[in-house]
Scaffold this active site. Structure first.
Site, PDB file in Angstrom:
ATOM      1  N   SER A  65       0.810  -1.211   0.000  1.00  0.00           N
ATOM      2  CA  SER A  65       0.000   0.000   0.000  1.00  0.00           C
ATOM      3  C   SER A  65       0.847   1.266   0.000  1.00  0.00           C
ATOM      4  CB  SER A  65      -0.919   0.027   1.229  1.00  0.00           C
ATOM      5  OG  SER A  65      -1.853  -1.016   1.187  1.00  0.00           O
ATOM      6  N   GLN A  66       0.258   2.332  -0.519  1.00  0.00           N
ATOM      7  CA  GLN A  66       0.842   3.669  -0.472  1.00  0.00           C
ATOM      8  C   GLN A  66       1.151   4.024   0.993  1.00  0.00           C
ATOM      9  OE1 GLN A  66      -2.142   6.411  -1.698  1.00  0.00           O
ATOM     10  NE2 GLN A  66      -0.854   8.229  -1.572  1.00  0.00           N
TER      11      GLN A  66
END
Length: 220
Positions: A65-66
């Site tokens: 994930s970011q």
């Protein structure tokens, strides 16, 4: 200049431009991101992209994930020292490692055997002894160590699984994306009051891989 120095500078830039500037200012969260080398959780050919403001592909067709989204979920869950946390969809192990720099105990559950093996190796090499990666259906949680002070899910379901709510401690919080995996989903925060009733709030639009399992989407 060494690669280590480069990654250290990139990590500091990520903290300032992606986290602090967007309202993630809690010192314990920023320090956790400073302590964990994200470059160790991606493939060798993508290490130079480790601190970009975006998710990255990893093994088994999944994503890491970011950084901002990981931080937002930790902030929303109110994870604090002494907490026991369940992460559903451990993937690369990065978010579990970050959480482990704050919480006392982290269980990361992952359904893909390849990711379980790789994440375990990374966690062991980095000596994060309070983080454990287990194999299983994340929608069923991990009852062996319940209840949890917080549960974070890195995959989108059609609803918040009842099993996860049951494994949440009173005043505990679940943060997970809900919605069709083909479109933008809503990141929701669900707090379990002491009387067992639920309080839900929306944290905005996100994009995650589907939550597959008994209380999730089909793998077909």
């Amino acid at each position: 200049m060494t690669a280590t120095t480069d990654f250290s500078a990139d990590r500091e830039a990520m903290i300032e431009t992606q986290l602090r500037s967007r309202g993630i200012t809690e010192p314990h969260i920023l320090e956790a991101f400073r302590a964990v080398p994200r470059e160790e959780f991606v493939s060798a050919e993508r290490r130079h992209l480790a601190y970009g403001d975006h998710p990255l592909p990893i093994e088994a067709g999944q994503t890491i994930s970011q950084p901002y989204i990981v931080a937002l979920m930790i902030q929303a869950a109110g994870i604090a020292p002494g907490d026991k946390v369940l992460e559903v969809g451990a993937g690369s192990g990065y978010a579990a490692a970050i959480i482990g720099r704050i919480a006392s105990r982290v269980i990361g559950i992952e359904r893909h055997p390849q990711l379980v093996r790789i994440a375990r190796e990374r966690i062991k090499q980095l000596r994060y002894d309070n983080v454990e990666i287990v194999a299983g259906d994340g929608t069923r949680g991990w009852p062996k160590e319940a209840p949890y002070d917080a549960i974070l899910a890195a995959a989108s379901g059609s609803h918040v699984p009842k099993t996860l709510i049951q494994q949440l401690a009173p005043e505990g919080v679940i943060v997970m994306p809900v919605g069709d995996p083909r479109w933008t989903q809503t990141l929701v925060k669900v707090r379990k009051r002491t009387d067992g009733t639920l309080e839900q709030s929306d944290l905005g639009g996100v994009r995650f891989v589907p939550l597959v399992g008994e209380e999730g989407w089909s793998d077909s």
